[in-house]
Structures are given as C-alpha cells and as structure tokens.
Design an enzyme around this catalytic site. Sequence first.
Site, PDB file in Angstrom:
ATOM      1  N   CYS A  12      37.356  30.355  38.687  1.00  0.00           N
ATOM      2  CA  CYS A  12      37.552  30.610  40.118  1.00  0.00           C
ATOM      3  C   CYS A  12      36.252  31.188  40.673  1.00  0.00           C
ATOM      4  CB  CYS A  12      38.702  31.590  40.333  1.00  0.00           C
ATOM      5  SG  CYS A  12      38.417  33.216  39.565  1.00  0.00           S
ATOM      6  N   HIS A  41      37.778  37.830  30.955  1.00  0.00           N
ATOM      7  CA  HIS A  41      38.525  37.794  29.701  1.00  0.00           C
ATOM      8  C   HIS A  41      38.477  36.404  29.061  1.00  0.00           C
ATOM      9  CE1 HIS A  41      41.068  41.608  30.671  1.00  0.00           C
ATOM     10  NE2 HIS A  41      39.906  41.886  30.099  1.00  0.00           N
ATOM     11  N   GLU A 126      42.203  45.747  35.472  1.00  0.00           N
ATOM     12  CA  GLU A 126      42.300  45.684  36.929  1.00  0.00           C
ATOM     13  C   GLU A 126      43.271  46.736  37.453  1.00  0.00           C
ATOM     14  OE1 GLU A 126      44.030  42.952  40.523  1.00  0.00           O
ATOM     15  OE2 GLU A 126      43.293  41.885  38.753  1.00  0.00           O
ATOM     16  N   THR A 167      45.875  41.085  41.202  1.00  0.00           N
ATOM     17  CA  THR A 167      45.492  39.776  41.742  1.00  0.00           C
ATOM     18  C   THR A 167      45.820  38.617  40.807  1.00  0.00           C
ATOM     19  OG1 THR A 167      43.232  39.880  40.867  1.00  0.00           O
ATOM     20  CG2 THR A 167      43.597  40.774  43.076  1.00  0.00           C
ATOM     21  N   CYS A 197      45.683  36.239  45.873  1.00  0.00           N
ATOM     22  CA  CYS A 197      44.580  35.527  45.232  1.00  0.00           C
ATOM     23  C   CYS A 197      44.862  34.032  45.250  1.00  0.00           C
ATOM     24  CB  CYS A 197      44.392  36.025  43.801  1.00  0.00           C
ATOM     25  SG  CYS A 197      43.209  35.038  42.869  1.00  0.00           S
ATOM     26  N   SER A 225      43.680  37.247  28.466  1.00  0.00           N
ATOM     27  CA  SER A 225      43.577  36.795  29.859  1.00  0.00           C
ATOM     28  C   SER A 225      44.956  36.794  30.499  1.00  0.00           C
ATOM     29  CB  SER A 225      42.964  35.391  29.917  1.00  0.00           C
ATOM     30  OG  SER A 225      43.138  34.820  31.194  1.00  0.00           O
ATOM     31  N   SER A 269      39.340  32.202  33.813  1.00  0.00           N
ATOM     32  CA  SER A 269      38.141  32.680  33.119  1.00  0.00           C
ATOM     33  C   SER A 269      37.685  31.738  32.011  1.00  0.00           C
ATOM     34  CB  SER A 269      38.392  34.086  32.549  1.00  0.00           C
ATOM     35  OG  SER A 269      39.615  34.135  31.842  1.00  0.00           O
TER      36      SER A 269
END
Length: 309
Positions: A12, A41, A126, A167, A197, A225, A269
């Site tokens: 992203c 991650h 996060e 997110t 997101c 992740s 990721s």
Amino acid sequence: MNILLANPRGFCAGVDRAISIVERALELFSPPIYVRHEVVHNRYVVQNLKDRGAVFVEELDQVPDESIVIFSAHGVSQAVRHEAKRRGLKVFDATCPLVTKVHLQVARASRKGIECILIGHAGHPEVEGTMGQYDNPAGGVHLVESPEDVANLVVKDPDNLCFVTQTTLSMDDTTDVIASLQSKYPSIEGPRKDDICYATQNRQDAVRNVAEKVELFIVVGSKNSSNSNRLRELAQKKGTTAFLVDNADDVDPSWFNGIQHVAVTAGASAPEVLVKQVVDAIAKMAPSVITEVEGRLEDTVFAVPAELR
C-alpha cells in the site's frame, strides 16, 4: 489449474513510503541507520534492508546518542518521541499518514479530556503507539477487541466518549464492536468514514470477491502481519481453505490435491516478487491458467520527508 490473482494486493502507499524512507536514508547517510521496530511486518523486506545496513531495534536505548533513527510505519508513542528528542537522535518518521490521522484524533481527545476507546489488537505496535498519544489523567484511553470487552468496559463519563480503530482493521472487522459501543454509549463519537484505511478495506474486498470462486486461497504475508492474517481469516469465513505463507518455500504441494481453482493475494507489507515466486511454485504443480482479477484501482502516493527527496 486456474490461478486467480486478487486485486488490489501487496504494498500500500504507507508501506511504499516507509520502505522508501529507509532506502533513501541508507543512500544519503552512512550505515548504520537504526529503525525502531520492523519498518513493516514482512521478513523478506526486513532482511533486505538489514543486508543494506539497517539495524532494527525494539527500544531507543539500543540506539547510540546522536544517531539516525527511523520510526516504523506503525507509529510510536509520544514518550518515544520525547526520548528521541532528549537524546539528540536525528529522526525520520515513517509512520503511515493514515496512522498519524488516528494519532491526531487521540491527541485531540486527550487535550479535551474526552475518554477515548481504541478498537484494536493488544500488543500490536500500532496499538501501543496510538494509545501512547493519550496523556490526560482527567480522561482515559481504553482498548477493546470484542463486544465482550465492550460489555465489561467501565468509563468515567458515558456522555464524553469517542472511539478510533486500528488501521489494519476494516469496517467489516469492527462492525460488531462499533455496534456494541453505540448501543452501550449512544452519544459516543466515532471517526469519519474517510478515516478508514483504504488499503485494508480494498484488500479485504478483493478477497471477498474471489473467495467463493475457489477451493483454496493462498495469502502471501508474514505471520506477524495483522492485515495479512485478517485476509486469511476472511477467506476462511467465506468457507474457503486458506493458508498464510511467507514465501514459495512455505507452499505445501499436498494442499493442492484435487484443487482446480486457487486464488492468491498478498498483505499490504508483502512485495510482489514474493507473489510471483508463489504463483510460479503453484503453476509447476499442474498446467495452469493465471488470471488477474479486476479490482479497485489504487493511485494514492504518500511523499517521503523533504530531506530525503
């Protein structure tokens, strides 16, 4: 075998930006460049950056004074920022701008003494960074993961509340928890829809679009992740067998016995090179037709800090 490739998938804009920040810092400054927590991650990405001179640490006390340090895409608490400033560290902030929007909402609630509820997963970096934006003892910040957590939640003032979300959770992930919050606290304020997101929602929508057309779903992403795990779980909820793999070496040929239709996607990721390797490994098992499934076009770009351009 028919192999369907979900779209969008993989990197992203926030991940692209974070990796670019580390790469540019390595180009412009002499290694070592310190990175607090894995910048994203994904094992492949992290190892690649390590090989180029990045040093990944979990805490700032592992970073020598006056060094260069990069904050990961997941964001950090205010306490970490203050420590970096106190020690004279040169900071490049790779926090995803969408995470920063959530941070600003929590900081605003803290200034106003509004209690804030974060919907997220305990222990995720996060979540730790977001909760660390709140420092007003007159209010408070709370973490909930489920409707059961909401049922057990005790707040100071039910009429002075707001909520935000991690997110890497989509609207679908949080629907039940938000409904529980709004039922228990009718006056609670939530984020605007444009704070969701886009990448998390788009990748989940792509899985939902494809899952019922296949017998097997392969998600490329690392085990730590969050968004990759959500993609696997979503495919499973649709009744499709699904596995999370780091790379082609994790692909088990026995999964494909009797399978005619398989889908592949990647977490936000995971780089496309890993997807290609996984698809190539699957295609070697049987004559295959590979199809890119149409999905929502993503053209969002987040700029790197001016000093690194």
